[in-house]
Scaffold this motif. Structure first.
Motif, PDB file in Angstrom:
ATOM      1  N   TRP A  79      -3.290   6.078 -21.072  1.00 14.32           N
ATOM      2  CA  TRP A  79      -3.022   7.528 -21.138  1.00 14.32           C
ATOM      3  C   TRP A  79      -2.338   7.989 -19.850  1.00 14.32           C
ATOM      4  N   ARG A  94       2.814  18.494 -11.515  1.00 13.93           N
ATOM      5  CA  ARG A  94       2.522  17.571 -10.412  1.00 13.93           C
ATOM      6  C   ARG A  94       3.693  17.450  -9.448  1.00 13.93           C
ATOM      7  N   TRP A 133     -16.144  27.482 -13.041  1.00  9.77           N
ATOM      8  CA  TRP A 133     -15.028  27.055 -13.904  1.00  9.77           C
ATOM      9  C   TRP A 133     -14.342  28.239 -14.581  1.00  9.77           C
ATOM     10  N   ARG A 153       1.208  28.025 -19.990  1.00  8.38           N
ATOM     11  CA  ARG A 153       0.714  27.336 -18.785  1.00  8.38           C
ATOM     12  C   ARG A 153       0.683  25.822 -18.990  1.00  8.38           C
ATOM     13  N   ARG A 154       1.217  25.102 -18.028  1.00  4.37           N
ATOM     14  CA  ARG A 154       1.195  23.637 -18.071  1.00  4.37           C
ATOM     15  C   ARG A 154       0.800  23.117 -16.703  1.00  4.37           C
ATOM     16  N   SER A 155       0.096  22.008 -16.670  1.00  2.00           N
ATOM     17  CA  SER A 155      -0.193  21.350 -15.397  1.00  2.00           C
ATOM     18  C   SER A 155       1.106  20.823 -14.807  1.00  2.00           C
ATOM     19  N   LEU A 179      -2.174  22.590 -10.613  1.00  3.28           N
ATOM     20  CA  LEU A 179      -2.790  21.424 -11.242  1.00  3.28           C
ATOM     21  C   LEU A 179      -4.294  21.524 -11.030  1.00  3.28           C
ATOM     22  N   THR A 180      -5.042  21.344 -12.112  1.00  2.00           N
ATOM     23  CA  THR A 180      -6.508  21.283 -12.008  1.00  2.00           C
ATOM     24  C   THR A 180      -6.834  19.861 -11.591  1.00  2.00           C
ATOM     25  N   TYR A 181      -7.019  19.644 -10.305  1.00  4.25           N
ATOM     26  CA  TYR A 181      -7.166  18.271  -9.810  1.00  4.25           C
ATOM     27  C   TYR A 181      -8.610  17.992  -9.392  1.00  4.25           C
ATOM     28  N   THR A 182      -9.197  16.986 -10.052  1.00  2.00           N
ATOM     29  CA  THR A 182     -10.591  16.610  -9.776  1.00  2.00           C
ATOM     30  C   THR A 182     -10.614  15.126  -9.382  1.00  2.00           C
ATOM     31  N   PRO A 183     -10.471  14.820  -8.103  1.00  2.00           N
ATOM     32  CA  PRO A 183     -10.490  13.403  -7.713  1.00  2.00           C
ATOM     33  C   PRO A 183     -11.809  12.754  -8.105  1.00  2.00           C
ATOM     34  N   ILE A 196       1.293   9.775 -14.847  1.00  2.00           N
ATOM     35  CA  ILE A 196       0.414  10.268 -13.782  1.00  2.00           C
ATOM     36  C   ILE A 196       0.235   9.144 -12.769  1.00  2.00           C
TER      37      ILE A 196
HETATM   38  C1  LIG Z   1     -11.688  19.547 -15.824  1.00  2.00           C
HETATM   39  C2  LIG Z   1     -10.297  19.048 -15.626  1.00  2.00           C
HETATM   40  C3  LIG Z   1     -10.072  17.994 -14.745  1.00  2.00           C
HETATM   41  C4  LIG Z   1      -8.768  17.529 -14.546  1.00  2.00           C
HETATM   42  N1  LIG Z   1      -8.563  16.537 -13.615  1.00  2.00           N
HETATM   43  C5  LIG Z   1      -7.305  16.085 -13.409  1.00  2.00           C
HETATM   44  C6  LIG Z   1      -7.066  15.089 -12.409  1.00  2.00           C
HETATM   45  O1  LIG Z   1      -7.982  14.653 -11.725  1.00  2.00           O
HETATM   46  N2  LIG Z   1      -5.792  14.659 -12.230  1.00  2.00           N
HETATM   47  C7  LIG Z   1      -4.751  15.167 -12.950  1.00  2.00           C
HETATM   48  O2  LIG Z   1      -3.607  14.742 -12.724  1.00  2.00           O
HETATM   49  N3  LIG Z   1      -4.938  16.118 -13.899  1.00  2.00           N
HETATM   50  C8  LIG Z   1      -6.185  16.592 -14.131  1.00  2.00           C
HETATM   51  N4  LIG Z   1      -6.404  17.576 -15.057  1.00  2.00           N
HETATM   52  C9  LIG Z   1      -5.259  18.118 -15.814  1.00  2.00           C
HETATM   53  C10 LIG Z   1      -5.253  17.615 -17.253  1.00  2.00           C
HETATM   54  O3  LIG Z   1      -4.799  16.286 -17.297  1.00  2.00           O
HETATM   55  C11 LIG Z   1      -4.352  18.546 -18.095  1.00  2.00           C
HETATM   56  O4  LIG Z   1      -4.892  19.844 -18.075  1.00  2.00           O
HETATM   57  C12 LIG Z   1      -4.256  18.067 -19.536  1.00  2.00           C
HETATM   58  O5  LIG Z   1      -3.592  16.828 -19.611  1.00  2.00           O
HETATM   59  C13 LIG Z   1      -3.511  19.080 -20.427  1.00  2.00           C
HETATM   60  O6  LIG Z   1      -2.241  19.371 -19.888  1.00  2.00           O
HETATM   61  P1  LIG Z   1      -1.833  20.879 -19.543  1.00  2.00           P
HETATM   62  O7  LIG Z   1      -2.729  21.374 -18.424  1.00  2.00           O
HETATM   63  O8  LIG Z   1      -0.392  20.805 -19.109  1.00  2.00           O
HETATM   64  O9  LIG Z   1      -2.022  21.708 -20.770  1.00  2.00           O
HETATM   65  C14 LIG Z   1      -7.688  18.090 -15.268  1.00  2.00           C
HETATM   66  C15 LIG Z   1      -7.924  19.154 -16.136  1.00  2.00           C
HETATM   67  C16 LIG Z   1      -9.197  19.633 -16.316  1.00  2.00           C
HETATM   68  C17 LIG Z   1      -9.428  20.812 -17.238  1.00  2.00           C
END
Ligand SMILES: Cc1cc2nc3c(=O)[nH]c(=O)nc-3n(C[C@H](O)[C@H](O)[C@H](O)COP(=O)(O)O)c2cc1C
Length: 169
Positions: free
Chosen positions: A81, A14, A117, A10-12, A135-139, A87
């Motif tokens: 970062w 965008r 969660w 699993r990967r985030s 994507l786990t997106y938390t503005p 990003i």
């Molecule tokens: C609690 C939490 C909040 C996050 N918030 C954001 C966010 O606001 N924007 C974003 O682009 N990614 C967000 N992410 C994604 C992380 O950047 C990402 O999970 C991390 O860099 C690891 O990459 P991966 O998910 O591909 O393993 C969030 C992840 C978590 C767990």
């Protein structure tokens, strides 16, 4: 698929394609979220599915506004970062993804945030199993969702999960 492979793969993402997700698959993924353990088995969350392009656009506008303001105030390491990960402050995934799953927690229930969660984590893994990306997106601020989505009192928005198929390179 083997659970360990799902967790590792699993990967985030965008970048989303516009391909719709069938209701059956989406239902399966969201049902998986409810299989997670929760404090006193209260399942203190609800999933709001947003597919309407007008609502998605409104959410994107607000997210870009709060994230841009937050970025200006952020320490240099965070800016570096974000740049290193490419990003962007342009949140096109919020309008590109066919569905945004907004997860709201019932904040007067015990362990509501922890349980919410855990449910989110189950959804992420189920999506991976279905070859979907998320994507786990938390503005930086999220309360504007109360108005846009008419979130009832007693619930707090926790996360926006764009969900869909990956954009082909
Ligand atoms: C609690 C939490 C909040 C996050 N918030 C954001 C966010 O606001 N924007 C974003 O682009 N990614 C967000 N992410 C994604 C992380 O950047 C990402 O999970 C991390 O860099 C690891 O990459 P991966 O998910 O591909 O393993 C969030 C992840 C978590 C767990």
């Amino acid at each position: 698929m083997d659970i360990y492979k799902i967790m590792k793969n699993r990967r985030s993402t965008r970048s989303f394609s516009a391909t719709a997700i069938s209701d059956k698959i989406l239902q399966r993924v969201l049902s998986a979220g409810t299989y997670a353990p929760s404090g006193a088995n209260q399942k203190p969350y609800a999933y709001v599915m947003v597919k309407d392009p007008v609502l998605k656009e409104q959410i994107r506008t607000q997210c870009e506004r709060v994230d841009q303001a937050h970025y200006q105030k952020s320490p240099e390491w965070f800016k570096d970062w974000m740049d290193s990960k490419h990003i962007s402050l342009t949140k096109s995934f919020l309008t590109d993804a066919p569905c945004l799953v907004v997860i709201i927690g019932e904040s007067n229930k015990p362990y509501w945030l922890e349980s919410t969660w855990l449910s989110i984590a189950y959804i992420l893994l189920a999506a991976e199993q279905e070859s979907l990306v998320t994507l786990t997106y938390t503005p930086a601020e999220i309360d504007f969702l109360y108005d846009i989505l008419s979130i009832p009192a007693g619930f707090k928005p926790v996360v926006i999960l764009p969900i869909g198929y990956p954009k082909k390179p």
